[in-house]
Design an enzyme around this catalytic site. Sequence first.
Site, mmCIF file in Angstrom:
data_model
loop_
_atom_site.group_PDB
_atom_site.id
_atom_site.type_symbol
_atom_site.label_atom_id
_atom_site.label_comp_id
_atom_site.label_asym_id
_atom_site.label_seq_id
_atom_site.Cartn_x
_atom_site.Cartn_y
_atom_site.Cartn_z
ATOM 1 N N LYS A 52 0.842 -1.203 0.000
ATOM 2 C CA LYS A 52 0.000 0.000 0.000
ATOM 3 C C LYS A 52 0.876 1.252 0.000
ATOM 4 O O LYS A 52 0.602 2.218 -0.714
ATOM 5 C CB LYS A 52 -0.938 -0.019 1.222
ATOM 6 C CG LYS A 52 -2.062 -1.038 1.063
ATOM 7 C CD LYS A 52 -2.844 -1.283 2.345
ATOM 8 C CE LYS A 52 -3.840 -2.427 2.108
ATOM 9 N NZ LYS A 52 -4.580 -2.801 3.323
ATOM 10 N N GLN A 96 -4.767 -1.678 9.599
ATOM 11 C CA GLN A 96 -4.639 -2.971 8.921
ATOM 12 C C GLN A 96 -5.207 -4.090 9.803
ATOM 13 O O GLN A 96 -4.843 -4.212 10.970
ATOM 14 C CB GLN A 96 -3.151 -3.229 8.609
ATOM 15 C CG GLN A 96 -2.890 -4.500 7.817
ATOM 16 C CD GLN A 96 -3.440 -4.453 6.397
ATOM 17 O OE1 GLN A 96 -3.366 -3.445 5.725
ATOM 18 N NE2 GLN A 96 -4.005 -5.559 5.943
ATOM 19 N N ASP A 119 -10.882 2.778 4.025
ATOM 20 C CA ASP A 119 -11.172 1.346 3.822
ATOM 21 C C ASP A 119 -12.680 1.121 3.674
ATOM 22 O O ASP A 119 -13.118 0.021 3.352
ATOM 23 C CB ASP A 119 -10.653 0.525 5.015
ATOM 24 C CG ASP A 119 -9.371 -0.221 4.678
ATOM 25 O OD1 ASP A 119 -9.046 -0.324 3.480
ATOM 26 O OD2 ASP A 119 -8.705 -0.698 5.620
#
Length: 292
Positions: A52, A96, A119
């Site tokens: 990422k 994460q 997200d």
Amino acid sequence: MQIIDGKYISNQIKQEIAQEVSNLAMQGKRPPRLAVIIVGHNGGSETYVANKMKACEQVGFVSTKIAFEEDVTEQQLLEQIQVLNENPQIDGFIVQLPLPPHIDEHKVMEAIDYHKDVDGLHPVNIGKAVLGLPCIHSATPSGILELLFRYGIETKGKHVVVIGRSNIVGKPVANLLIQKDFLGNATVTICHSYTQNLREICLSADIIIVAVGHPHFLTAEMVREGAVVIDVGITRIADATKKNGYRVSGDVDFDNVAPKCSYITPVPGGVGPMTIAMLLRNTLHAYKQNQK
Ligand code: NAD
């Protein structure tokens, strides 16, 4: 049969984003900024985070990694989230997953300012998505729709079977596909571990999206001629012949299923790269909202 090349499409999207970032620079504006929180040293998570951050660099975003050891307390994590929520220089951030068992993932997701939730996992964003309101959509489902769109695969009036009902893939992709939207208007069946007659249901599908996490789960006798198959699964399988000691497998018995399909995504190189491209797109969106 045509392979849906997620790597190619994701590179196209990254180039589009990089172009926007360079236009911003020409206007004297700062680049978008993403922060990534990671807890512990899970090999998979560390690789995803590294990918990422690399993708951010490729498109000209600034990214910051905030790493905690496995024993971080829930309170410490929530305090860090508050700092990021309040920092106007941070457009978006992600935590994460998975988190260690002593930390409540739902509590963590809810603590994120939903405007910065790139997200798309905050309950407000999920609720808005269900209502069909503008919001940040979760990355993997939007990546799947983008692949269908860029390959000209019609969803309107089609029967889509989604196998798996997770909050990050199965449920949100099914929701997007039923929306009265030009990338939606599908008839969707969601299947899960208690579904009966899975084979019969799959055989009636125009499009099958499989997100189970079991290699070779979707076999040729479950797929009708001409179907579109989207393989979301990512499972690491030990493989001594590989430099890193493993290879990655999807959920589809690719060699036997592919000849029956009109379109199919490979693993790797299908849905996976799209997830990162959509995270970048979400970050750019959050940046634009933040600049208003
Ligand atoms: P999950 O791992 O949380 O859950 C698996 C799902 O499979 C459950 O909903 C369960 O009901 C269903 N299932 C299990 N056995 C079944 C059976 N016999 N019949 C029908 N359904 C069954 O789901 P997830 O988090 O969506 O992950 C699924 C896979 O997708 C994993 O391999 C994961 O690594 C991968 N994934 C990939 C991406 C990507 O970017 N490509 C993103 C997210 C997840």
